[in-house]
Design an enzyme around this catalytic site. Structure first.
Site, PDB file in Angstrom:
ATOM      1  N   ARG A  39      49.202 -13.035  42.473  1.00  0.00           N
ATOM      2  CA  ARG A  39      49.402 -13.494  41.093  1.00  0.00           C
ATOM      3  C   ARG A  39      50.559 -12.726  40.455  1.00  0.00           C
ATOM      4  NH1 ARG A  39      45.343 -11.589  37.942  1.00  0.00           N
ATOM      5  NH2 ARG A  39      44.346 -10.279  39.488  1.00  0.00           N
ATOM      6  N   TYR A  56      45.628   4.610  32.439  1.00  0.00           N
ATOM      7  CA  TYR A  56      46.723   3.777  32.964  1.00  0.00           C
ATOM      8  C   TYR A  56      48.050   4.543  32.851  1.00  0.00           C
ATOM      9  CZ  TYR A  56      49.719  -0.398  33.509  1.00  0.00           C
ATOM     10  OH  TYR A  56      50.659  -1.311  33.940  1.00  0.00           O
TER      11      TYR A  56
END
Ligand code: NAP
Length: 243
Positions: A11, A151
């Site tokens: 993706r 993150y």
């Protein structure tokens, strides 16, 4: 024909990158983990166009699975010339709400995967005295992002890994670089509303949001002969959001 592995190519940015390398005439390995349907749709699309393409399933956050994936690749073609470490996850949470599992999953998927894949790809590159490694970090690894500290931490670590590895592998003909994308419209940013996107656009000097194609073109450049004197660098693909 170069052998190119793009992790997380089912993706988004990874899929577009795999497509661009295939169009460039490379032998491409599409790695996926959960999104089998979209990975095979991409594989079939490229195969039907006559491109050289393969598909390999592996959870790249797991060392053993990366090992098996490389065994499969090496049996088919000897090894990887261009490694694109793209697979990644994001999560938005207050720092104090991040659980041990959240943290460990983030580290395993976005950082350990880069370590596992590079470690396995490099001996073949050293043998050939040629290799290109492009790691996908993030602008949040450069400047820090609120509510995604885990993150930011792993994406900053990917930059550190890139720089150290570039120093170590330069004499072996291997370049190691990093791309730090800004806001790119993919599934990863699908939690943002149109208002959020418009606000981000307003904050971006180019007045636009990025596309997977913008990132893919930069990856292709860093894997090309045009970038042979570039290593250990972080290329921002962010419309000037972070300069
Ligand atoms: P995405 O659309 O959510 O796609 C993520 C891809 O990573 C999927 O193909 C997914 O594969 C794969 N993946 C996740 N965990 C995996 C695992 N354990 N093993 C193998 N594959 C795995 O995300 P994207 O926006 O394209 O992001 C790609 C990279 O760019 C990530 O590293 C991300 O952090 C970075 N990035 C994105 C943006 C942005 O704004 N979109 C900005 C900066 C950096 P499956 O679905 O098959 O599991």
């Amino acid at each position: 024909m170069r052998n190119v592995l793009v992790t997380g190519a089912s993706r988004g940015i990874g899929a577009e990158t795999a497509r661009l390398f295939a169009e460039n005439g490379d032998n491409v390995f599409i790695n996926y983990n959960h999104s089998e349907k979209s990975a095979f749709a991409l594989y079939n699309e490229l195969k039907e166009k006559g491109y050289s393409v393969n598909i390999v399933k592996a959870d790249v956050s797991v060392s053993v699975e990366v090992g098996k994936m490389f065994d499969e690749i090496e049996t088919l073609c000897g090894g990887i010339d261009v490694l694109v470490n793209n697979a990644g996850i994001a999560q938005t949470k207050l720092f104090t709400d991040i659980t041990d599992d959240d943290w460990n999953r983030m580290v395993a998927t976005n950082l350990n995967s880069v370590f596992y894949c590079c470690r396995r790809a490099i001996p073949y590159m050293v043998h050939n005295q040629f290799g290109r490694i492009v790691n996908i970090s993030s602008m949040w690894g450069q400047v820090g992002g609120s509510c995604e500290v885990h993150y930011s931490a792993v994406k900053a670590a990917v930059i550190g890994l890139t720089k150290g590895l570039a120093m170590e592998e330069g004499l072996s003909g291997i370049t190691v670089n990093c791309i730090a994308p800004g806001v790119i419209k993919t599934d990863m940013t699908s939690n943002l509303s149109e208002d959020d996107f418009n606000a981000l656009k307003d904050e971006t000097p180019t007045g636009t949001l990025g596309t997977p194609y913008d990132v893919a073109r930069a990856v292709l450049f860093l894997a090309s002969d045009n970038s042979s004197f570039i290593t250990g660098q972080v290329l921002g693909v962010n419309g000037g959001f972070v300069v």
